[in-house]
Design an enzyme around this catalytic site. Structure first.
Site, PDB file in Angstrom:
ATOM      1  N   HIS A   3      21.899 -15.135  27.433  1.00 15.46           N
ATOM      2  CA  HIS A   3      21.057 -15.820  26.448  1.00 15.46           C
ATOM      3  C   HIS A   3      21.835 -15.877  25.137  1.00 15.46           C
ATOM      4  CE1 HIS A   3      20.113 -12.152  24.192  1.00 15.46           C
ATOM      5  NE2 HIS A   3      19.908 -11.551  25.370  1.00 15.46           N
ATOM      6  N   GLU A  47      16.239  -8.141  31.222  1.00 14.30           N
ATOM      7  CA  GLU A  47      17.140  -7.077  30.795  1.00 14.30           C
ATOM      8  C   GLU A  47      16.617  -5.754  31.345  1.00 14.30           C
ATOM      9  OE1 GLU A  47      19.848  -5.489  30.084  1.00 14.30           O
ATOM     10  OE2 GLU A  47      20.265  -6.553  28.213  1.00 14.30           O
TER      11      GLU A  47
END
Length: 171
Positions: A8, A77
Site C-alpha cells: 500500500h 497486516e
C-alpha cells in the site's frame, strides 16, 4: 498465473514511525501520489485483490485502475494486538514474533497461513492472467517465503525493507 505484489502507499503513520497493524490507516499526501503512480504502472492487470484495511483499499481506489477490485481480510497486516498503533520500535525484535503472537494479536506464521489460504483460493478461481495484490509488509514476507526465495520467515523479517515498484511471482 502472474501475481504482482505491491505495498500500500505511504501512510501518515508510516511517516510518523507508527506500527498501524489492524488499524485502518490513512494515506499521506505522498502516499496519494504513489497510489496514482501505481495505477500508471499496473494498467495491464486483469484484477486486483487488496487487504480490507483502509490504507490498502485507498491505494487501489486512488490508482485509477478500472479492473475488478476484491477485498480480502486474509491480506491484512499482522495483527499487533495491544501494539496496534504503537511506535514501530515497540515491535522489536520482530523475529521473536515469528511463531509467538503479539500480545492479543497474531504471529507472522499466522499471516503466512492466511496468505497460503488466499493463494489456494486464488489459484482455484483465477488460474490465468495477471493479478495485482495490494497489501502490507507481513504479506510480502509471506509471499517471499511461499513463492519467492523460500527463505525462512525469520530471515526475511530481519532483512531491511527496500521499497521497489512491485514484486512478481508465478503461481
Amino acid at each position: 498465473m502472474k501475481l504482482i505484489y505491491e505495498t500500500h502507499a505511504t501512510t501518515v503513520d508510516n511517516e510518523h514511525g507508527v506500527a498501524t497493524g489492524w488499524l485502518p490507516g490513512e494515506l499521506s499526501a505522498a502516499g496519494r501520489e504513489q497510489a496514482r503512480e501505481l495505477g500508471d504502472r499496473r494498467r495491464g492487470v486483469d484484477l486486483v485483490f487488496s487487504s480490507d484495511l483502509r490504507r490498502a483499499v485507498q491505494t487501489v481506489e486512488l490508482s485509477g485502475l478500472t479492473v475488478p477490485h476484491f477485498q480480502d481480510w486474509r491480506l491484512r497486516e499482522c495483527n499487533y494486538g495491544e501494539l496496534n498503533g504503537a511506535p514501530r520500535d515497540a515491535l522489536a525484535p520482530r523475529v521473536e514474533r515469528v511463531h509467538t503472537p503479539f500480545p492479543g494479536g497474531q504471529s507472522y506464521a499466522d499471516v503466512v497461513e492466511l496468505t497460503r489460504s488466499f493463494l489456494a483460493d486464488l489459484k482455484r478461481w483465477y488460474d490465468a492472467g495477471t493479478v495485482l495484490v495490494v497489501a502490507h509488509s507481513a504479506n510480502r514476507w509471506a509471499l517471499d517465503h511461499l513463492l519467492g526465495s523460500g527463505a525462512p520467515l525469520a530471515e526475511l523479517i530481519e532483512e531491511p525493507f527496500d521499497w521497489q515498484p512491485g514484486w512478481v511471482y508465478g503461481l
